[in-house]
Design a protein around this motif. Structure first.
Motif, mmCIF file in Angstrom:
data_model
loop_
_atom_site.group_PDB
_atom_site.id
_atom_site.type_symbol
_atom_site.label_atom_id
_atom_site.label_comp_id
_atom_site.label_asym_id
_atom_site.label_seq_id
_atom_site.Cartn_x
_atom_site.Cartn_y
_atom_site.Cartn_z
ATOM 1 N N ASP A 134 0.813 -1.216 0.000
ATOM 2 C CA ASP A 134 0.000 0.000 0.000
ATOM 3 C C ASP A 134 0.849 1.269 0.000
ATOM 4 N N GLU A 135 2.149 1.140 0.237
ATOM 5 C CA GLU A 135 3.003 2.327 0.292
ATOM 6 C C GLU A 135 3.132 3.023 -1.054
ATOM 7 N N VAL A 136 2.774 2.328 -2.140
ATOM 8 C CA VAL A 136 2.820 2.959 -3.462
ATOM 9 C C VAL A 136 1.832 4.122 -3.555
ATOM 10 N N TYR A 137 0.806 4.124 -2.720
ATOM 11 C CA TYR A 137 -0.222 5.155 -2.788
ATOM 12 C C TYR A 137 0.174 6.447 -2.077
ATOM 13 N N GLY A 138 1.259 6.415 -1.307
ATOM 14 C CA GLY A 138 1.682 7.607 -0.595
ATOM 15 C C GLY A 138 1.112 7.687 0.803
ATOM 16 N N SER A 139 0.846 8.896 1.253
ATOM 17 C CA SER A 139 0.432 9.128 2.642
ATOM 18 C C SER A 139 -0.970 9.718 2.699
ATOM 19 N N LEU A 140 -1.685 9.397 3.779
ATOM 20 C CA LEU A 140 -3.020 9.923 4.017
ATOM 21 C C LEU A 140 -3.033 10.890 5.199
ATOM 22 N N GLU A 141 -3.892 11.888 5.131
ATOM 23 C CA GLU A 141 -4.182 12.733 6.281
ATOM 24 C C GLU A 141 -5.214 12.026 7.153
ATOM 25 N N PRO A 142 -5.308 12.433 8.437
ATOM 26 C CA PRO A 142 -6.228 11.731 9.349
ATOM 27 C C PRO A 142 -7.665 11.634 8.843
ATOM 28 N N GLU A 143 -8.134 12.644 8.121
ATOM 29 C CA GLU A 143 -9.537 12.654 7.689
ATOM 30 C C GLU A 143 -9.733 12.040 6.304
ATOM 31 N N ASP A 144 -8.667 11.647 5.635
ATOM 32 C CA ASP A 144 -8.784 11.110 4.281
ATOM 33 C C ASP A 144 -9.397 9.712 4.281
ATOM 34 N N PRO A 145 -10.148 9.368 3.236
ATOM 35 C CA PRO A 145 -10.659 7.989 3.120
ATOM 36 C C PRO A 145 -9.519 7.034 2.814
ATOM 37 N N PRO A 146 -9.665 5.755 3.118
ATOM 38 C CA PRO A 146 -8.604 4.766 2.860
ATOM 39 C C PRO A 146 -8.301 4.626 1.366
ATOM 40 N N PHE A 147 -7.140 4.055 1.090
ATOM 41 C CA PHE A 147 -6.744 3.790 -0.288
ATOM 42 C C PHE A 147 -7.690 2.780 -0.927
ATOM 43 N N THR A 148 -8.080 3.060 -2.158
ATOM 44 C CA THR A 148 -8.774 2.066 -2.972
ATOM 45 C C THR A 148 -7.867 1.679 -4.136
ATOM 46 N N GLU A 149 -8.323 0.743 -4.930
ATOM 47 C CA GLU A 149 -7.549 0.338 -6.103
ATOM 48 C C GLU A 149 -7.449 1.443 -7.143
ATOM 49 N N GLU A 150 -8.270 2.477 -7.017
ATOM 50 C CA GLU A 150 -8.248 3.598 -7.961
ATOM 51 C C GLU A 150 -7.436 4.781 -7.441
ATOM 52 N N THR A 151 -6.888 4.690 -6.250
ATOM 53 C CA THR A 151 -6.087 5.790 -5.689
ATOM 54 C C THR A 151 -4.830 6.004 -6.540
ATOM 55 N N PRO A 152 -4.539 7.252 -6.937
ATOM 56 C CA PRO A 152 -3.317 7.514 -7.716
ATOM 57 C C PRO A 152 -2.061 7.162 -6.914
ATOM 58 N N TYR A 153 -1.031 6.712 -7.620
ATOM 59 C CA TYR A 153 0.239 6.382 -6.979
ATOM 60 C C TYR A 153 1.005 7.667 -6.649
ATOM 61 N N ARG A 154 1.487 7.753 -5.391
ATOM 62 C CA ARG A 154 2.302 8.893 -4.955
ATOM 63 C C ARG A 154 3.378 8.400 -3.983
ATOM 64 N N PRO A 155 4.300 7.566 -4.435
ATOM 65 C CA PRO A 155 5.315 7.019 -3.528
ATOM 66 C C PRO A 155 6.241 8.096 -2.994
ATOM 67 N N ASN A 156 6.674 7.928 -1.738
ATOM 68 C CA ASN A 156 7.492 8.942 -1.073
ATOM 69 C C ASN A 156 8.859 8.452 -0.615
ATOM 70 N N SER A 157 9.205 7.212 -0.875
ATOM 71 C CA SER A 157 10.516 6.692 -0.493
ATOM 72 C C SER A 157 11.088 5.909 -1.666
ATOM 73 N N PRO A 158 12.402 5.691 -1.687
ATOM 74 C CA PRO A 158 12.957 4.850 -2.750
ATOM 75 C C PRO A 158 12.313 3.466 -2.798
ATOM 76 N N TYR A 159 12.007 2.896 -1.624
ATOM 77 C CA TYR A 159 11.350 1.592 -1.601
ATOM 78 C C TYR A 159 10.000 1.640 -2.301
ATOM 79 N N SER A 160 9.124 2.567 -1.871
ATOM 80 C CA SER A 160 7.780 2.597 -2.439
ATOM 81 C C SER A 160 7.809 3.001 -3.912
ATOM 82 N N ALA A 161 8.764 3.836 -4.306
ATOM 83 C CA ALA A 161 8.884 4.200 -5.717
ATOM 84 C C ALA A 161 9.278 2.998 -6.560
ATOM 85 N N SER A 162 10.171 2.161 -6.026
ATOM 86 C CA SER A 162 10.583 0.973 -6.776
ATOM 87 C C SER A 162 9.443 -0.031 -6.886
ATOM 88 N N LYS A 163 8.636 -0.156 -5.840
ATOM 89 C CA LYS A 163 7.486 -1.064 -5.906
ATOM 90 C C LYS A 163 6.407 -0.511 -6.841
#
Length: 357
Positions: A134-163
């Protein structure tokens, strides 16, 4: 019938191998490069099982992968192989690019060539399942809805970017070449055989050793915690019934802050293995400087896999955590075996030299 599974000496892969061996009669060809987190002791009890074949090797080795496909003729390939630790990706991203991107590319090309030579019936039945995060989706704010399969990818680390890159490759090989792929994106796993660089086994090991329990920043980073066997059962379900080309999010519906996770472990250890001085293990907690690009919150919306495939996790956070702590207490020799001098040196670099906050 045979399946070929990559990365099975690691945490999730080894749990999958045990589950598969216990619930099916199919042969497993297990390929792993045995990097620092790959441990053949993880599946030692399967060493005499004729259904289990272990091959040491890199998914980036074209000759090896092509040879195994030709020899064993699997009906499915499941890719667990990955460099998977954010902190290590920050210190040295090169290996993450090599394994997670180039390795996945090589695996896809070898599988595509193999699949293309199959007969019509075998081609239709074949599957390539890619295990992601799920790290490929990036980070959520406390009030944000959970990631779905349609959530845009926003990786924030070399690991999540590679995945994220590997996920895109898998998708492209379906769209361009018609390779019959499936992708799963899971939340934070925990349970037996997890290498003790990750939060939960690190805290258990440090607590019992009388060491500091390091918590990044304020400890309020929230993760959705998924017991590893529940994850493996979901993968089996997706392999058997998932729609080709689709992505399935897999979570535990257990959003818990890191500080709460650590305090929960301390409370369980206080009951199962009390400190000699009678104090709580929570007194060993220490806050350390936060790591760069530390995502604040992850949460998974797993409605799709529940609705389409009927999967739901069997463990909640409390039951899964109790099982996990008990496992580590009962397998102290396994922990000792994987915590080598090189691992301790890395811990010193990563945590003990950070200034307290």
């Amino acid at each position: 019938m045979t399946i070929l599974v990559t990365g099975c000496a690691g945490f999730i892969g080894s749990n999958f191998v045990y589950l598969w061996a216990g619930e099916t009669r199919e042969q497993i060809v297990n390929v792993d490069n045995l990097t620092y987190a790959g441990n053949p002791a993880n599946f030692e009890s399967l060493s005499k099982d004729a259904k289990h074949v272990f091959v040491r090797g890199d998914i980036g080795d074209k000759d090896l992968i092509s040879g195994l496909l030709a020899q064993y003729k699997p009906r499915a390939v499941l890719n667990f192989a990955a460099e998977s630790h954010v902190d290590r990706s920050i210190l040295g991203p090169g290996q993450f690019i090599q394994t997670n991107i180039l390795g996945t590319f090589n695996l896809l090309e070898c599988v595509r060539a193999y699949w293309g030579e199959l007969g019509e019936e075998d081609r239709a039945a074949f599957r390539f399942l890619h295990v992601s995060t799920d790290e490929v989706y990036g980070s959520l704010e406390p009030e944000d809805p959970p990631f779905t399969e349609e959530t845009p990818y926003r990786p924030n680390s070399p690991y999540s970017a590679s995945k994220a890159s590997s996920d895109h490759l898998v998708r492209a090989w379906f769209g361009t070449y018609g390779l019959p792929v499936l992708t799963t994106n899971c939340s934070n796993n925990y349970g037996p055989y997890q290498f003790p660089e990750k939060l939960i086994p690190l805290v258990i090991n440090n607590a019992l050793s009388g060491k500091t329990l390091p918590i990044y920043g304020d400890g309020q980073q929230v993760r959705d915690w998924l017991y590893v066997e529940d994850h493996c059962r979901a993968i089996m379900k997706v392999l058997a019934e998932g729609r080709l080309g689709e992505t399935y999010n897999i979570g535990g519906r257990n959003e818990v802050a890191n500080l709460t996770v650590v305090k929960t472990i301390c409370a369980i250890l206080d009951g199962l293995r009390p400190r000699a001085d009678g104090k709580s293990y929570a007194e060993q907690i220490a806050f350390v400087k936060d790591r760069p690009g530390h995502d604040r919150r992850y949460a998974i919306d797993q409605t799709k896999i529940e609705r389409e495939l009927g999967w739901k996790p069997l463990e909640n956070f409390e039951s899964g955590m109790m099982k996990t702590v008990r496992w580590y207490l009962e397998h102290a020799s396994w922990v000792e075996g994987v915590t080598s001098g090189a691992y301790r040196k890395w811990l010193d670099l990563q945590y003990e030299k950070k200034s307290n906050v």
